[in-house]
Design a protein around this motif. Structure first.
Motif, PDB file in Angstrom:
ATOM      1  N   ILE A 187      56.373 -25.107  15.600  1.00 39.59           N
ATOM      2  CA  ILE A 187      56.597 -26.555  15.597  1.00 39.59           C
ATOM      3  C   ILE A 187      57.071 -26.970  16.983  1.00 39.59           C
ATOM      4  N   LEU A 188      56.483 -28.021  17.514  1.00 39.46           N
ATOM      5  CA  LEU A 188      56.912 -28.578  18.794  1.00 39.46           C
ATOM      6  C   LEU A 188      57.118 -30.074  18.642  1.00 39.46           C
ATOM      7  N   VAL A 189      58.284 -30.536  19.056  1.00 40.73           N
ATOM      8  CA  VAL A 189      58.550 -31.974  19.131  1.00 40.73           C
ATOM      9  C   VAL A 189      58.889 -32.289  20.577  1.00 40.73           C
ATOM     10  N   THR A 190      58.012 -33.037  21.242  1.00 38.96           N
ATOM     11  CA  THR A 190      58.259 -33.377  22.643  1.00 38.96           C
ATOM     12  C   THR A 190      59.032 -34.687  22.719  1.00 38.96           C
ATOM     13  N   ASN A 191      59.977 -34.703  23.632  1.00 40.23           N
ATOM     14  CA  ASN A 191      60.847 -35.853  23.808  1.00 40.23           C
ATOM     15  C   ASN A 191      61.371 -35.806  25.237  1.00 40.23           C
ATOM     16  N   ALA A 192      61.666 -36.948  25.801  1.00 40.84           N
ATOM     17  CA  ALA A 192      62.250 -37.004  27.147  1.00 40.84           C
ATOM     18  C   ALA A 192      62.946 -38.338  27.305  1.00 40.84           C
ATOM     19  N   GLY A 193      63.952 -38.376  28.133  1.00 35.85           N
ATOM     20  CA  GLY A 193      64.612 -39.648  28.409  1.00 35.85           C
ATOM     21  C   GLY A 193      63.627 -40.650  28.992  1.00 35.85           C
ATOM     22  N   GLY A 194      63.828 -41.908  28.664  1.00 31.96           N
ATOM     23  CA  GLY A 194      62.906 -42.943  29.139  1.00 31.96           C
ATOM     24  C   GLY A 194      62.974 -43.119  30.644  1.00 31.96           C
ATOM     25  N   PRO A 195      61.839 -43.476  31.270  1.00 32.21           N
ATOM     26  CA  PRO A 195      61.844 -43.730  32.711  1.00 32.21           C
ATOM     27  C   PRO A 195      62.594 -45.020  33.030  1.00 32.21           C
ATOM     28  N   MET A 201      68.419 -31.634  14.173  1.00 30.26           N
ATOM     29  CA  MET A 201      69.274 -31.501  12.995  1.00 30.26           C
ATOM     30  C   MET A 201      68.457 -31.593  11.706  1.00 30.26           C
ATOM     31  N   GLU A 202      67.496 -32.499  11.660  1.00 26.21           N
ATOM     32  CA  GLU A 202      66.681 -32.675  10.447  1.00 26.21           C
ATOM     33  C   GLU A 202      65.832 -31.435  10.184  1.00 26.21           C
ATOM     34  N   LEU A 203      65.228 -30.882  11.225  1.00 29.39           N
ATOM     35  CA  LEU A 203      64.422 -29.671  11.049  1.00 29.39           C
ATOM     36  C   LEU A 203      65.302 -28.497  10.619  1.00 29.39           C
ATOM     37  N   ALA A 204      66.476 -28.414  11.220  1.00 30.27           N
ATOM     38  CA  ALA A 204      67.411 -27.353  10.845  1.00 30.27           C
ATOM     39  C   ALA A 204      67.844 -27.486   9.390  1.00 30.27           C
ATOM     40  N   ASN A 205      68.060 -28.721   8.952  1.00 32.61           N
ATOM     41  CA  ASN A 205      68.437 -28.953   7.550  1.00 32.61           C
ATOM     42  C   ASN A 205      67.349 -28.488   6.587  1.00 32.61           C
ATOM     43  N   GLU A 206      66.101 -28.469   7.072  1.00 34.29           N
ATOM     44  CA  GLU A 206      64.979 -28.013   6.246  1.00 34.29           C
ATOM     45  C   GLU A 206      64.767 -26.504   6.358  1.00 34.29           C
ATOM     46  N   GLY A 207      65.645 -25.831   7.123  1.00 32.79           N
ATOM     47  CA  GLY A 207      65.575 -24.380   7.194  1.00 32.79           C
ATOM     48  C   GLY A 207      64.890 -23.803   8.407  1.00 32.79           C
ATOM     49  N   ALA A 208      64.477 -24.650   9.343  1.00 36.38           N
ATOM     50  CA  ALA A 208      63.813 -24.152  10.545  1.00 36.38           C
ATOM     51  C   ALA A 208      64.829 -23.574  11.527  1.00 36.38           C
ATOM     52  N   SER A 209      64.395 -22.600  12.324  1.00 32.40           N
ATOM     53  CA  SER A 209      65.152 -22.146  13.488  1.00 32.40           C
ATOM     54  C   SER A 209      64.744 -23.038  14.655  1.00 32.40           C
ATOM     55  N   VAL A 210      65.681 -23.328  15.564  1.00 29.60           N
ATOM     56  CA  VAL A 210      65.429 -24.387  16.539  1.00 29.60           C
ATOM     57  C   VAL A 210      65.791 -23.963  17.960  1.00 29.60           C
ATOM     58  N   GLY A 211      64.878 -24.228  18.878  1.00 28.02           N
ATOM     59  CA  GLY A 211      65.157 -24.125  20.304  1.00 28.02           C
ATOM     60  C   GLY A 211      65.412 -25.514  20.843  1.00 28.02           C
ATOM     61  N   ILE A 212      66.548 -25.713  21.496  1.00 23.48           N
ATOM     62  CA  ILE A 212      66.904 -27.031  22.016  1.00 23.48           C
ATOM     63  C   ILE A 212      67.170 -26.937  23.516  1.00 23.48           C
ATOM     64  N   ILE A 258      60.671 -26.018  18.513  1.00 21.66           N
ATOM     65  CA  ILE A 258      61.274 -26.450  19.773  1.00 21.66           C
ATOM     66  C   ILE A 258      61.340 -27.963  19.757  1.00 21.66           C
ATOM     67  N   VAL A 259      62.498 -28.495  20.113  1.00 20.63           N
ATOM     68  CA  VAL A 259      62.674 -29.939  20.272  1.00 20.63           C
ATOM     69  C   VAL A 259      63.237 -30.157  21.669  1.00 20.63           C
ATOM     70  N   SER A 260      62.514 -30.869  22.508  1.00 20.40           N
ATOM     71  CA  SER A 260      62.988 -31.081  23.877  1.00 20.40           C
ATOM     72  C   SER A 260      63.895 -32.308  23.948  1.00 20.40           C
ATOM     73  N   ALA A 261      64.715 -32.340  24.996  1.00 19.31           N
ATOM     74  CA  ALA A 261      65.696 -33.421  25.190  1.00 19.31           C
ATOM     75  C   ALA A 261      66.465 -33.667  23.895  1.00 19.31           C
TER      76      ALA A 261
END
Length: 262
Positions: A87-95, A25-36, A11-14
């Motif tokens: 795999i979890l990558v947390t991300n959010a727009g800046g305040p 995109m990078e994780l997908a290129n390595e063969g991962a399935s992705v929740g966006i 999962i990759v947020s934001a």
């Protein structure tokens, strides 16, 4: 280098644009399935289609990451469609930018939910899947403000270090379960956020965007602005089987801009 994450579920947020999209995109290129997920549905669907066109298994849903119940529902949806989250990558727009006295009480509360609580809730919802399988990777995208506060960004300076403190505690608690937790700190990277901040600074300084961007480049030892794909490459490595003994770290991707030793 084989990163060993083929068929892992991430999962990759934001993640409809900017740093989040580059990571997905990078994780997908390595063969991962992705929740966006992202707030803006138009950009999200465009990214979803790009991933599907490349043969990637993907789940995409509009999401307000300031709502804990929405995060929980999204994680369950991804797990039901793709499998246990590994795999979890947390991300959010800046305040919003601003000095201490410029920020309202409402902006303080929203920034807490956006910048800190969203990361905490994503971790809370995904860690049980990782623990069940005794394998997991968590990477929080923060900012160089956790190493060197940035003038005029008091909300980022306040809440992003809180994410790092949480991550260090979580890393210690989860290490024995083969789950790593790390943070990456982008410096000046070519995203919409950077251009917005450059425009704000240009307006107050009586300059144009190009002048502000040149000043940033001159202050950066690498003498250029970073690209999202450069940060994504590090994130992918930290999510890999190769990075199994790296946890509790906070790494800057900033062209040498941070002057501190650590």
């Amino acid at each position: 280098m084989n990163l060993g994450i083929k068929n892992r579920v991430a999962i990759v947020s934001a993640s409809s644009k900017g740093l989040g999209k580059a990571v997905a995109m990078e994780l997908a290129n390595e063969g991962a399935s992705v929740g966006i997920c992202a707030r803006g549905e138009e950009a999200l669907r465009k990214t979803e289609q790009e991933l599907k066109s490349a043969g990637v298994r993907v789940v995409a849903a509009p999401l307000d990451v300031t709502r804990a119940d929405s995060i929980a529902g999204f994680v369950r949806h991804v797990a039901s469609e793709l499998g246990d989250i590994e795999i979890l990558v947390t991300n959010a727009g800046g305040p919003p930018a601003g000095g201490f006295l410029d920020i309202t009480a409402e902006e303080w509360e929203r920034a807490f939910r956006l910048t800190f609580l969203s990361a905490a809730m994503f971790c809370r919802e995904t860690v049980p899947y990782m623990r069940k399988n005794r394998w997991g990777r968590i990477v929080n995208i923060t900012s160089v403000s956790v190493k060197q506060p940035i003038d005029g960004l008091v909300l980022s300076n306040a809440f992003r270090p809180a994410v790092v403190g949480m991550a260090k505690t979580l890393a210690n608690e989860l290490a024995a379960d083969n789950i790593t937790v790390n943070n990456v700190c982008p410096g000046h990277t070519r995203t919409e956020r950077l251009l917005q901040l450059a425009d704000k600074r240009a307006l107050s300084a009586g300059k144009n965007r190009a002048e502000i961007l040149r000043e940033i480049e001159e202050r950066t030892p690498a003498r250029r602005i970073g690209e999202p794909e450069e940060l994504a490459a590090l994130v992918a490595f930290l999510c890999s089987s190769r990075a199994s003994y790296i946890t509790g770290t906070t790494i800057a991707v900033d062209g040498g801009a941070v002057r501190g030793l650590l």
